[in-house]
Design an enzyme around this catalytic site. Structure first.
Site, PDB file in Angstrom:
ATOM      1  N   ASP A  52      48.604  49.776  39.179  1.00  0.00           N
ATOM      2  CA  ASP A  52      49.405  49.212  38.084  1.00  0.00           C
ATOM      3  C   ASP A  52      48.683  49.378  36.741  1.00  0.00           C
ATOM      4  OD1 ASP A  52      50.807  48.383  40.279  1.00  0.00           O
ATOM      5  OD2 ASP A  52      50.842  46.259  39.735  1.00  0.00           O
ATOM      6  N   GLU A 274      59.453  43.118  40.248  1.00  0.00           N
ATOM      7  CA  GLU A 274      58.072  43.168  39.779  1.00  0.00           C
ATOM      8  C   GLU A 274      57.956  43.645  38.329  1.00  0.00           C
ATOM      9  OE1 GLU A 274      54.968  43.451  42.861  1.00  0.00           O
ATOM     10  OE2 GLU A 274      56.089  45.245  43.430  1.00  0.00           O
TER      11      GLU A 274
END
Length: 431
Positions: A52, A274
């Protein structure tokens, strides 16, 4: 302590529902399937697993310019660790570049043991008049004996940033604060959770250009009590209750927030929405969220992909992009090749950054990866920046219009070549 604005104080706004009827329209098309990703010619950071990733931005959402340098922040772990274990030791590290193509490794953002949590998960980063704010998810508790999955929204602010001809150095000490915890009314607490995955994470700083108000978006779960009539009373579907949450700072102070009702609820549809984030494009608000195929409720068939919604204001009401919400899907023969997509504006278009995930699985599921020999688990995990996608946008329709190199984040004055695009009927999204 968590502060909460009630619905009445929020102008009576109700969350937009992502419905099962909309999600049933999810399908791979020529417009949304990303090209196959191949490993880069050379891994720039072979000693790290990288996943990420987000940009250091200013209050208006622009990429921060630090004397000609721009900065990425990523979740990282040592590359000798099995990829499936990386979340257990995740730490924030920064990278810097002048041209947005060749990235240099910086150090850890926080000194080891200084941040909240036994490890840190995704967030966002703000550079505001020389001040640094690194928002993150505090997962677990510092020094816990066994890993827990408690999640709180946190920030480290302060520190120092120095630039030179050789690069960027982030250092100094940061003051860490827990900003928000789930309240049990707007957002499910871990004790209330009935689903397979609990979420209260991924704080994303956003200042609304329309109103000037300061917000923090995040991923959560909407409380659904046992015996509820939600999802027609189907208890199995009720466990899939992801939502896109929001908090507001009335003063604009990046450390002072009040919870508001969610922007979007996916109850009966999906458990995990998310890393929610917003790109304002053509005066419309594009709300994006990555999600997994395995987090869709029973009876629905989604993909590991980027999903999105559009509205005329941050508060909505939102419509799912392309009728279903699907914006980018991994191809059927490489269904887990990329993940954690992040959309951002560049001039008149939207670009999408992600990380190179599992590839060359030969039809295996992610659950099957753990059964492979350790060396094969390592070989089949990219753990690096993926190619950047170029997204065409027209109202509530999107399409993939081209790609850039692995990890390419164009500079403000960089002219991108016009990609080849088949002629499309913008009303139908077809050819």
């Amino acid at each position: 302590m968590t502060h909460r604005l009630d619905t009445a104080a929020d102008g009576g706004r109700r969350p937009t529902s992502w419905t099962r009827e909309q999600a049933e329209r999810i399908e791979r098309t020529a417009d949304n399937v990303a090209p196959i990703i191949y490993p880069p010619a050379e891994d720039a950071f072979p000693e790290l697993h990288i996943w990420d990733t987000w940009l250091l931005r200013t209050r208006d959402g622009s990429i921060a310019d630090l004397d000609g340098w721009r900065v990425l922040v990523s979740l990282t772990a040592p590359a000798d660790l099995l990829p499936g274990k990386r979340h257990d030791v995740a730490a924030l590290r920064y990278f810097y570049s002048r041209d947005g193509q060749e990235w240099n490794r910086g150090g850890r953002v926080f000194e080891e043991g200084a941040a909240f949590g036994s490890r840190q998960w995704a967030g966002s980063a703000l550079y505001d008049d020389g001040e640094l704010y690194f928002f993150y998810t505090a997962s677990g508790r510092r020094d816990e004996g066994e890993l827990t999955y408690e999640q709180r929204l946190a920030v480290g602010h302060g520190g120092t940033v120095e630039t030179s001809d050789d690069g960027v150095d982030v250092g100094g000490s940061f003051d860490h604060e827990i900003l928000l915890t789930a309240d049990g009314e707007f957002y499910e607490t871990e004790d209330q959770s009935r689903g397979m995955i609990y979420t209260f994470r991924d704080p994303w700083f956003f200042e609304d250009p329309q109103t000037g108000k300061t917000h923090l978006l995040f991923e959560g779960n909407a409380p659904v009590s046992e015996g509820s009539d939600a999802c027609g009373g189907d208890a199995a579907q009720q466990e899939f209750n992801g939502c896109i949450g929001i908090a507001t700072s009335e003063s604009g102070d990046p450390t002072d927030w009040e919870l508001r009702p969610p922007l979007v609820e996916g109850t009966c549809v999906n458990q995990e929405l998310e890393r929610p984030h917003v790109v304002v494009h053509d005066d419309r608000y594009y709300l994006f969220t990555p999600s997994h195929e395995h987090t869709f409720a029973p009876g629905l068939h989604g993909f590991d992909g980027l999903y999105g919604f559009v509205a005329d204001s941050l508060d909505g009401e939102y419509e799912p992009l392309n009728g279903s919400g699907l914006v980018v899907a991994n191809p059927g023969n490489a269904p887990f090749q990329a993940y954690s997509w992040l959309a951002f504006g560049h001039r008149e278009e939207i670009l999408v950054h992600s990380f190179f995930n599992y590839y060359d699985l030969g039809g295996r599921s992610l659950d099957d990866v753990a059964d492979l020999p350790p060396e094969e688990q390592q070989r089949r995990f990219g753990g690096s920046f993926a190619p950047t996608l170029r997204l065409g946008v027209d109202g509530d329709r999107t399409w993939i219009r081209g790609t850039l190199a692995h990890g390419h984040v164009p500079t403000e004055d960089e002219e991108l070549e016009e990609p080849f695009e088949p002629r499309r009927d913008r009303r139908s999204g077809g050819y």
